[in-house]
Design a protein around this motif. Sequence first.
Motif, mmCIF file in Angstrom:
data_model
loop_
_atom_site.group_PDB
_atom_site.id
_atom_site.type_symbol
_atom_site.label_atom_id
_atom_site.label_comp_id
_atom_site.label_asym_id
_atom_site.label_seq_id
_atom_site.Cartn_x
_atom_site.Cartn_y
_atom_site.Cartn_z
ATOM 1 N N UNK A 39 0.809 -1.299 -0.074
ATOM 2 C CA UNK A 39 -0.081 0.058 -0.062
ATOM 3 C C UNK A 39 0.947 1.329 -0.049
ATOM 4 N N UNK A 40 0.186 2.265 -0.858
ATOM 5 C CA UNK A 40 0.686 3.646 -0.607
ATOM 6 C C UNK A 40 -0.480 4.601 -0.118
ATOM 7 N N UNK A 41 -0.257 5.260 0.790
ATOM 8 C CA UNK A 41 -1.469 6.138 1.081
ATOM 9 C C UNK A 41 -1.314 7.423 0.676
ATOM 10 N N UNK A 42 -2.422 8.095 0.270
ATOM 11 C CA UNK A 42 -2.185 9.428 -0.264
ATOM 12 C C UNK A 42 -3.362 10.055 0.715
ATOM 13 N N UNK A 43 -2.367 11.332 1.255
ATOM 14 C CA UNK A 43 -3.177 12.257 2.217
ATOM 15 C C UNK A 43 -3.328 13.712 1.870
ATOM 16 N N UNK A 44 -4.449 14.241 2.146
ATOM 17 C CA UNK A 44 -4.763 15.685 2.090
ATOM 18 C C UNK A 44 -4.404 16.150 3.486
ATOM 19 N N UNK A 45 -3.048 16.889 3.630
ATOM 20 C CA UNK A 45 -2.682 17.513 4.691
ATOM 21 C C UNK A 45 -2.670 19.069 4.631
ATOM 22 N N UNK A 46 -3.548 19.569 3.605
ATOM 23 C CA UNK A 46 -3.514 21.027 3.766
ATOM 24 C C UNK A 46 -3.966 21.586 5.039
#
Length: 536
Positions: free
Chosen positions: A256-263
Amino acid sequence: MSGHVFISYSHASDAEYVAALAEFLKAAGVPVWFDGKIVTGARWANVIQERIDSCAAFVVVMSPASAASQWVDREVNQAEETDRPLMPLLLEGKVFFRLNDVQFEDVTRGEMPSPAFVDHLRSLLHMSGVSDPAPVDSGHRRPVNHRAPRPVGSAAFGSFSGGLRKGTRGRLLVAAGVVVVVALTYGVARLNSRTSAAPSSSPSASARTSPAPNLTTFSRTASQRVAPPHGKAEDVLAVALSADGKTMATSSWENRVGVWDVSTPSAPRELTALTEHTGNVFAVAFSTNGKLMATAGSDKRVVLWDMTNPAAPREVGAVTDHTAEVYAVAFSADGKMMATGGWDKRAMVWDVSNPSKPRRLSTLSGHTGDVLAVAFSADGKMLATGSWDHQVMVWDMSSLPSPKRIATLTDHTSGVRAVAFSADGKMMATGGWDNRAMVWDVSNPSTIHRVTTLTEHTRVVLAVAFSADSRTLVTGSWDELVLAWDVSNPSAIHKIATLTDHSRPVYAVAFSADGRTMATGSHGDNLVLMWAVSNG
């Protein structure tokens, strides 16, 4: 512990694989003990017991024959009773009932263990006081006697820092979804801002003439625990932040590669999970403009992703030239080149100006161990590669397609796990299995030299990263600490903070390009911590 890995297996069916495994591990610098011939008697049983009691790690090769072996059963019993770290390999059949809760690695295709598995063995050996030991094995073997093992309680990897927590295939693979538990915490993290004296290799404290005080502080804004649907948390192997600081990528033992919104760093939100890799994902990196992401893993591939829409990354290309697991990946500042490093002891440089058709520009040879780290200088003129052979090599990229090696740095006394350049191009940092981080003056490529050695970590230095303004260096270690260093005056480097929020080894550290956000990831506590960085 005497500094060896004990291998338990069935002589009746698995001897050929174990012989190859032993040679593989010895070649990787891991000393092993296994009994290769059948020997009977109480005296030999005592020898086996002593070798188990003194081992740094216990590897059991699981197969139907070993599951039915009285001797394998006895050996696992002894390992559990003496609290030896268990590192199972599934060669054939099913996981032992008694080890059902212990994390394992799947080698059912007859392959050798992954670099991550070997890294764990190395770390356990290192913690037992062994550095690059001479291989040991035995010319003997216990008698074969079959019976079903007793189903008893198992010792889980969670009982020690650094054990595998996920089988790489098979029973622990689950659906693509990821459940994220976000516990928001505010305020200044536990800091030890005690300024330490410079190590012996640095000038004395009285010589410090920093042009301006480094008032950098770190405030933890969020804690992210990644857990797949089966409920068991995933270890974090790599973390990357996009240049604008709005997107974060994480990787784990699973594919897995997790992609996150950290704006909003205090309220991170998972956007998607990518599962195209077929094995562990060891490295992630963003291009400077944030439009391209690279992921590298044990499936020997580097996958390129169009990140124009972070909520729906699109695979646009891949490179498959490495002949073993790919451990490291980095982009040049202009985003036109990518470097990769792998278990095949090679680093490669790629033209990714057209991501759908990546083109290999050069293969860098010279390392005699697996390449664990790669990094470009900010101007793209230098590439550094770090290897298990204890060396850091620096390459002149202006001479492509045949980069010239301009420096071979041999100051580390064990494998080099991390490499990073400062944004101003004046410094390079390295971290290694010798528990040390080093800072190098690279302002003149023809006279690269070590400025100082940072010795406050007590375990392997797994990650190094410079802040965007090049005034602060952060190091992460197996000792569970994140240390921040004032490097604004290279002749007077000193520690400015100790972050103690992780409870397991810190594998990853990353800054956003604007320097306002830092992320740290841990193997073991399964957390990615978000930090607000203030320069006072």
